[in-house]
Design a protein around this motif. Structure first.
Motif, short mmCIF file in Angstrom:
data_model
loop_
_atom_site.label_atom_id
_atom_site.label_comp_id
_atom_site.label_asym_id
_atom_site.label_seq_id
_atom_site.Cartn_x
_atom_site.Cartn_y
_atom_site.Cartn_z
N UNK A 234 -23.73 -5.22 22.56
CA UNK A 234 -22.42 -5.81 22.40
C UNK A 234 -22.54 -7.32 22.36
N UNK A 235 -21.49 -7.95 21.83
CA UNK A 235 -21.38 -9.40 21.85
C UNK A 235 -20.15 -9.77 22.66
N UNK A 236 -20.34 -10.63 23.66
CA UNK A 236 -19.26 -11.07 24.53
C UNK A 236 -19.00 -12.54 24.27
N UNK A 255 -29.42 -9.67 28.43
CA UNK A 255 -28.79 -10.74 27.67
C UNK A 255 -29.84 -11.33 26.74
N UNK A 256 -29.67 -11.11 25.44
CA UNK A 256 -30.68 -11.51 24.47
C UNK A 256 -30.57 -12.98 24.11
N UNK A 257 -29.36 -13.49 23.95
CA UNK A 257 -29.19 -14.88 23.58
C UNK A 257 -27.82 -15.36 24.03
N UNK A 267 -22.45 -14.47 24.26
CA UNK A 267 -23.68 -13.84 24.76
C UNK A 267 -23.90 -12.53 24.02
N UNK A 268 -25.09 -12.35 23.46
CA UNK A 268 -25.47 -11.09 22.82
C UNK A 268 -26.22 -10.24 23.83
N UNK A 269 -25.71 -9.03 24.05
CA UNK A 269 -26.28 -8.13 25.05
C UNK A 269 -26.94 -6.95 24.35
N UNK A 270 -28.15 -6.61 24.78
CA UNK A 270 -28.84 -5.46 24.19
C UNK A 270 -28.40 -4.15 24.83
N UNK A 271 -27.71 -4.22 25.96
CA UNK A 271 -27.22 -3.04 26.65
C UNK A 271 -25.73 -3.25 26.90
#
Length: 336
Positions: A234-236, A255-257, A267-271
């Motif tokens: 997801x992207x927050x 949190x990928x980036x 914030x880009x989340x991988x989970x």
């Protein structure tokens, strides 16, 4: 007599190394699939992926080249009639008998299954008005045909409902009604096998999905787990009144980036489970004026699992020539 729901410890659908070949074309390739009782299972794939062939084998309309199929505890190759007696089918592109009314279609299905449903109650349940139900089906719109077909599928309180493109032709009110019916059916214990190309609708109603590509099952899981597997969670985004020097996001797993533009932190989340941890961390350090969350869509996941797939014309042609005739969808078709 209603079919009811038979409770067993086995899955509603079990296939083992199921294969179907049309000449040199392998339409379904060693399919191992379990659909649990009481779940809504989404069955996805591009045109020509083998979905229709699989459904026809599940109902006994096509014989497998190899492998085993068990539906509702019955070996389909030996007891196809018993399977269809306990299954409600809403087929894609169903064409009604033009000189029968909507009510007569439902009455015919009730007689065929030996059920005691009230046809008027079923037609009311799917939103087909009484005056429309008394008209001949040749004058029906696509949406009216779909509602009538849904009423036919519900006859006898089937243990398994197979819906192939059920939203086709329905207006938004009809789509919402379809979701409501699916929820009611699963609450009483029925299983729903839901094949559709409208991925947004699949995501709203399905517990798990299976993705078919070139006849092979390339993924089976919940949508959240598929997102995690592909690290496409997801992207927050959060709009802060004042952006602090330390956002508190460095120590959050998945949190990928993180990017900051003006007062918006993204914030880009991988989970997908990391979404709330990100928002709590930001809320602890700043005043959050607005938030936005965008989960990876099912369409994006589908594309990643299948790649740039196009319709397989050979398999599509094979399905067109090998699919059962229209009357084969009758629930009282004979055993093999």
């Amino acid at each position: 007599m209603q079919c009811g729901v038979l409770v067993t410890s086995m899955g509603a659908i079990e296939t083992t190394t199921l294969r179907k070949e049309f000449g040199d074309v392998r339409a379904v390739d060693d399919l191992d699939l379990t659909v649990e009782q009481g779940e809504v299972f989404g069955f996805l794939g591009h045109n020509g992926a083998g979905k229709s062939t699989t459904i026809n084998m599940l109902l006994g309309f096509l014989s497998p080249t190899a492998g085993e199929i068990e539906v509702l505890g019955h070996d389909v190759t030996e007891e196809s009639r018993a399977v269809r007696q306990r299954t409600g089918l809403l087929p894609e592109g169903y064409e009604p008998y033009p000189n029968l009314t909507g009510r007569e279609h439902v009455e015919s299905a009730i007689d065929a299954k030996g059920a005691d449903d009230d046809p008027d109650e079923l037609l009311e349940r799917v939103g087909l008005a009484p005056e429309a139900a008394r008209r001949k089906a040749k004058g029906y719109s696509t949406g009216m045909q779909q509602r009538m077909s849904l009423a036919v599928a519900l006859v006898g309180e089937p243990d398994l409902l197979i819906f192939d493109e059920p939203s086709s032709g329905l207006d938004p009110e009809g789509v919402a009604l379809l979701r409501e019916i699916i929820q009611t059916e699963t609450e009483r214990g029925a299983t729903v096998f839901f094949s559709s190309h409208i991925l947004d609708e699949v995501e709203k109603v399905c517990d798990r999905v299976g993705i078919l590509s070139h006849g092979e099952l390339v993924a089976v899981d919940t949508i959240d787990n598929l997102r995690s597997e592909l690290q496409a969670g997801a992207t927050v985004s959060a709009t802060l009144e004042t952006v602090p020097d330390d956002l508190g996001l460095d120590g959050i797993d998945a949190v990928r980036s993180v990017t900051v533009e003006d007062q918006v932190v993204t914030a880009e989340c991988t989970d997908p489970r990391a979404k709330m941890r990100v928002l709590r961390a930001l809320d602890d350090r700043a005043t959050v004026a607005d938030i936005g969350i965008e989960d990876a869509s099912l369409e994006a996941l589908f594309d990643q699992f299948t790649g740039d797939e196009v319709t397989a014309p050979d398999e599509t042609a094979a399905e067109a020539t090998e699919s059962p005739p229209e009357q084969a969808v009758a629930p009282d078709g004979g055993d093999r």
